[in-house]
Design a protein around this motif. Structure first.
Motif, mmCIF file in Angstrom:
data_model
loop_
_atom_site.group_PDB
_atom_site.id
_atom_site.type_symbol
_atom_site.label_atom_id
_atom_site.label_comp_id
_atom_site.label_asym_id
_atom_site.label_seq_id
_atom_site.Cartn_x
_atom_site.Cartn_y
_atom_site.Cartn_z
ATOM 1 N N ASP A 141 -78.246 91.041 3.545
ATOM 2 C CA ASP A 141 -78.748 90.301 2.398
ATOM 3 C C ASP A 141 -78.403 88.820 2.592
ATOM 4 O O ASP A 141 -77.241 88.469 2.795
ATOM 5 C CB ASP A 141 -78.105 90.851 1.123
ATOM 6 N N VAL A 142 -79.415 87.938 2.516
ATOM 7 C CA VAL A 142 -79.180 86.514 2.764
ATOM 8 C C VAL A 142 -78.283 85.877 1.707
ATOM 9 O O VAL A 142 -77.712 84.821 1.943
ATOM 10 C CB VAL A 142 -80.499 85.719 2.871
ATOM 11 N N TYR A 143 -78.174 86.512 0.559
ATOM 12 C CA TYR A 143 -77.350 85.969 -0.515
ATOM 13 C C TYR A 143 -75.916 86.500 -0.486
ATOM 14 O O TYR A 143 -75.093 86.078 -1.279
ATOM 15 C CB TYR A 143 -77.977 86.287 -1.875
ATOM 16 N N SER A 144 -75.633 87.430 0.413
ATOM 17 C CA SER A 144 -74.291 88.004 0.500
ATOM 18 C C SER A 144 -73.413 87.166 1.417
ATOM 19 O O SER A 144 -73.845 86.731 2.487
ATOM 20 C CB SER A 144 -74.351 89.438 1.043
ATOM 21 N N ILE A 145 -72.199 86.955 0.984
ATOM 22 C CA ILE A 145 -71.225 86.202 1.771
ATOM 23 C C ILE A 145 -70.043 87.127 2.029
ATOM 24 O O ILE A 145 -69.388 87.590 1.094
ATOM 25 C CB ILE A 145 -70.759 84.932 1.036
ATOM 26 N N THR A 152 -67.586 91.547 -0.014
ATOM 27 C CA THR A 152 -68.626 90.516 -0.013
ATOM 28 C C THR A 152 -68.923 90.097 -1.450
ATOM 29 O O THR A 152 -68.652 90.834 -2.398
ATOM 30 C CB THR A 152 -69.955 91.002 0.626
ATOM 31 N N ILE A 153 -69.482 88.896 -1.577
ATOM 32 C CA ILE A 153 -69.977 88.431 -2.864
ATOM 33 C C ILE A 153 -71.468 88.142 -2.703
ATOM 34 O O ILE A 153 -71.936 87.846 -1.606
ATOM 35 C CB ILE A 153 -69.230 87.185 -3.381
ATOM 36 N N ASN A 154 -72.198 88.241 -3.799
ATOM 37 C CA ASN A 154 -73.624 87.971 -3.767
ATOM 38 C C ASN A 154 -73.893 86.781 -4.680
ATOM 39 O O ASN A 154 -73.596 86.828 -5.871
ATOM 40 C CB ASN A 154 -74.419 89.194 -4.228
ATOM 41 N N ILE A 155 -74.461 85.715 -4.111
ATOM 42 C CA ILE A 155 -74.651 84.472 -4.869
ATOM 43 C C ILE A 155 -76.077 84.296 -5.407
ATOM 44 O O ILE A 155 -76.397 83.257 -5.964
ATOM 45 C CB ILE A 155 -74.256 83.250 -4.018
#
Length: 184
Positions: free
Chosen positions: A3-7, A115-118
């Motif tokens: 996921d491109v929004y996951s860090i 992970t976090i999702n922004i």
């Protein structure tokens, strides 16, 4: 595919005060309202910091938007930027808040699988800054009601020999009622 929004938080120690820099380019995400949308990449620069409740993200995002002037229909391209701040909670901390009676704690952003999702943070912040009624200039005069040209592009003495005929909705309703009364 990730996921491109996951860090991922792999490089951030789970020790209060630990910090890592964050630099991310999101390729062509689309955040939009009915009249404005992002165009191109969104660049994010900032930091992730461990705190007792979870991970604090503080960052700055830069992006471009495209819209159409609501008065003259000119395409408007603008640069935008936004400060991002969000606390992502460890699941056990959020659960403890819920159990203590905090009704809003069930909606807190969580750290999941380290992970976090922004995505929500970006969407809410960027879309929240988009103009409700986009304008090319604050004093945009709009379009000529006769020829449809942008008034800003026309000379100051622009006029037409004939005034535009603007239909009056009440006249149309009156004519319809009279016709119905006559049985037409």
């Amino acid at each position: 595919m990730p996921d491109v929004y996951s860090i991922a938080l792999n490089d951030l120690r789970h020790q209060e005060g630990s910090r890592v820099d964050l630099s991310r380019i999101l390729t062509n995400p689309e955040f939009a309202t009915d009249l404005v949308h992002t165009d191109g990449d969104i660049e994010i620069e900032g930091a992730l910091q461990s705190v007792s409740e979870g991970v604090l993200l503080t960052a700055h995002a830069t992006y471009d938007t495209v819209s159409e002037c609501s008065r003259c229909l000119k395409i408007v391209e603008e640069e935008g930027d936004a400060d991002l701040t969000e606390l992502y909670f460890y699941p056990n901390r959020a659960k403890a808040l819920v159990e203590s009676g905090d009704e809003e704690a069930g909606e807190l952003p969580l750290i999941e699988n380290d992970t976090i999702n922004i995505e929500s943070l970006l969407r809410d912040t960027i879309v929240g800054q988009m103009p409700f009624i986009p304008l090319c200039e604050p004093d945009c005069p709009g379009l000529c009601t006769v020829c449809g040209e942008r008034l800003a592009d026309l000379p100051g003495d622009h006029e037409h020999e004939q005034e535009p005929v603007v239909p009056n909705p009440l006249d149309e309703l009156r004519a319809k009622l009279v016709a119905e009364k006559r049985g037409e």
